[in-house]
Design a protein around this motif. Structure first.
Motif, short mmCIF file in Angstrom:
data_model
loop_
_atom_site.label_atom_id
_atom_site.label_comp_id
_atom_site.label_asym_id
_atom_site.label_seq_id
_atom_site.Cartn_x
_atom_site.Cartn_y
_atom_site.Cartn_z
N VAL A 14 0.97 -1.17 0.03
CA VAL A 14 -0.07 -0.07 0.14
C VAL A 14 0.95 1.09 0.17
N VAL A 15 0.65 1.98 -0.90
CA VAL A 15 1.29 3.26 -1.17
C VAL A 15 0.63 4.28 -0.48
N TRP A 16 1.10 4.82 0.50
CA TRP A 16 0.71 5.96 1.47
C TRP A 16 1.04 7.26 1.06
N LEU A 17 0.26 8.02 0.46
CA LEU A 17 0.66 9.61 0.20
C LEU A 17 -0.05 10.40 0.89
N ASP A 18 0.87 11.23 1.49
CA ASP A 18 0.59 12.45 2.29
C ASP A 18 -0.27 13.61 1.15
N ILE A 19 -0.90 14.60 1.45
CA ILE A 19 -1.50 15.15 0.36
C ILE A 19 -0.97 16.79 0.47
N ASP A 20 -1.14 17.48 1.71
CA ASP A 20 -0.65 18.81 1.62
C ASP A 20 0.77 18.89 1.57
N ASN A 21 1.47 19.77 0.80
CA ASN A 21 2.85 19.91 0.45
C ASN A 21 3.45 18.85 0.07
N THR A 22 2.84 17.63 -0.23
CA THR A 22 3.47 16.82 -1.01
C THR A 22 2.90 16.54 -2.44
N LEU A 23 1.61 16.40 -2.57
CA LEU A 23 1.05 16.36 -3.83
C LEU A 23 1.04 17.65 -4.76
N TYR A 24 1.19 18.58 -4.07
CA TYR A 24 1.40 20.00 -4.73
C TYR A 24 2.54 20.56 -4.03
N ASP A 82 -13.60 23.88 10.70
CA ASP A 82 -13.16 23.40 9.43
C ASP A 82 -13.69 24.47 8.23
N ARG A 83 -14.72 24.81 8.62
CA ARG A 83 -15.46 25.71 7.59
C ARG A 83 -14.57 26.86 7.47
N LYS A 84 -14.40 27.51 8.55
CA LYS A 84 -13.73 28.88 8.59
C LYS A 84 -12.18 28.79 8.17
N CYS A 85 -11.79 27.50 8.44
CA CYS A 85 -10.07 27.37 8.01
C CYS A 85 -9.93 26.82 6.83
N ASP A 86 -10.10 25.41 6.72
CA ASP A 86 -9.70 24.83 5.57
C ASP A 86 -10.70 25.08 4.41
N GLY A 87 -11.74 25.07 4.75
CA GLY A 87 -13.01 25.37 3.90
C GLY A 87 -12.96 26.69 3.15
N LEU A 118 -2.93 9.58 2.84
CA LEU A 118 -3.00 9.72 4.59
C LEU A 118 -2.72 10.98 4.98
N THR A 119 -3.68 11.65 5.34
CA THR A 119 -3.73 13.11 5.83
C THR A 119 -4.20 13.50 7.19
N ASN A 120 -3.58 14.65 7.63
CA ASN A 120 -4.26 15.02 9.01
C ASN A 120 -5.44 16.28 8.74
N ALA A 121 -5.79 16.43 7.58
CA ALA A 121 -6.87 17.24 7.24
C ALA A 121 -8.01 16.52 7.26
N TYR A 122 -9.36 17.09 7.18
CA TYR A 122 -10.61 16.50 7.54
C TYR A 122 -10.82 15.97 5.97
N SER A 123 -11.87 15.11 5.84
CA SER A 123 -12.23 14.46 4.55
C SER A 123 -12.80 15.67 3.52
N PHE A 143 -7.48 8.23 4.30
CA PHE A 143 -7.66 8.05 5.64
C PHE A 143 -7.36 9.35 6.28
N PHE A 144 -8.16 9.96 6.97
CA PHE A 144 -8.25 11.34 7.61
C PHE A 144 -8.46 11.53 8.80
N CYS A 145 -8.21 12.80 9.24
CA CYS A 145 -8.75 12.94 10.62
C CYS A 145 -10.06 13.26 10.92
N ASP A 146 -10.70 12.46 11.70
CA ASP A 146 -12.24 12.38 11.70
C ASP A 146 -12.65 13.46 12.98
N TYR A 147 -12.92 14.66 12.39
CA TYR A 147 -13.03 15.88 13.42
C TYR A 147 -14.23 15.48 14.15
#
Length: 241
Positions: A14-24, A82-87, A118-123, A143-147
């Motif tokens: 299983v290849v686990w890819l981080d998302i933020d600052n990795t895929l971009y 989440d809405r006010k920050c990531d969203g 595999l991310t520390n962000a929400y879905s 697989f994400f952090c379940d806020y």
């Protein structure tokens, strides 16, 4: 927490890819925009500039995410956060697909390996980024952090990695191949016996490829995501030059 089909046993890697600052690229400065929004959230709670800075750093250092400190000590609404920050991040105007990254993921031999994020962000944030980058169809699950869970775990905590393996149906840690831009996250995976834990230390476009220094506690350091082809050469489909 996860999305995707992760039931049953599977002998593939299983290849686990981080998302933020990795895929971009980090040069998009999305992390800076996010930090500004988190700071503004602290201020909206009535904290002074000094206290907001202090608590932001303290909670991030102690809990891996500032949000977890806010939930533990201030009983905030994680969905509102989440809405006010990531969203509120203007991702659609900043991010764009990278054909090289897409081709690299496409060239992973699906007979040998599955691909998860595999991310520390929400879905919502994870899906949004993958959709914009046009990579969502190449990822089996996220697989994400379940806020929604007040006691959710995150990288680099062992519970997060263990649960990710369980959901993806992995019983052999050596089958996990992981890449992340955060050294602590990579070291944690390595310490748990994951088969290959790679640190992505982004090299700016135009710089000549050079040998990366050895970093204790990780298996490899790369400056371009496509260098995974060399690190994990056995799981990639051979392509003609």
């Amino acid at each position: 927490m996860s999305i995707g089909n992760g039931t049953g046993e599977d002998q593939r890697y299983v290849v686990w890819l981080d998302i933020d600052n990795t895929l971009y690229p980090r040069s998009t400065r999305i992390a800076d925009l996010m930090s500004q929004r988190i700071h503004a959230y602290f201020l909206s709670m009535g904290f002074t500039e000094e206290d907001a800075n202090s608590l932001h750093f303290k909670y991030y250092s102690q809990y891996g995410l500032a949000l977890r400190g806010l939930m533990k000590h201030h009983e905030i609404d994680a969905q509102d956060f989440d809405r006010k920050c990531d969203g509120s991040l203007p991702l659609e105007t900043i991010l764009k697909p990278d054909p090289k990254v897409r081709k690299m993921i496409q060239d992973i031999d699906r007979c040998k390996a599955r691909v998860w994020a595999l991310t520390n962000a929400y879905s919502t944030h994870a899906n949004r980024v993958l959709n914009i980058l046009q990579l969502d169809d190449l990822v089996e699950g996220v697989f994400f952090c379940d806020y929604a869970d007040p006691n959710f775990s995150c990288k680099p905590e062992r519970d997060f990695y263990d649960e990710a393996m369980r959901v993806a149906g992995v019983t052999d840690a050596s089958k996990c191949l992981f890449v992340d831009d955060n050294l602590n996250n990579v070291k944690a995976a390595k310490a748990l016996g994951w088969g290959s834990s790679v640190l992505y230390s982004e090299r700016e476009e135009g710089n000549a490829m050079k040998e990366h220094p050895h970093v204790e506690g990780v298996d490899a350091v790369i400056g371009r995501l496509e260098e995974l082809r060399l690190v994990w050469k056995d799981i990639f489909v051979e392509t003609s030059s």
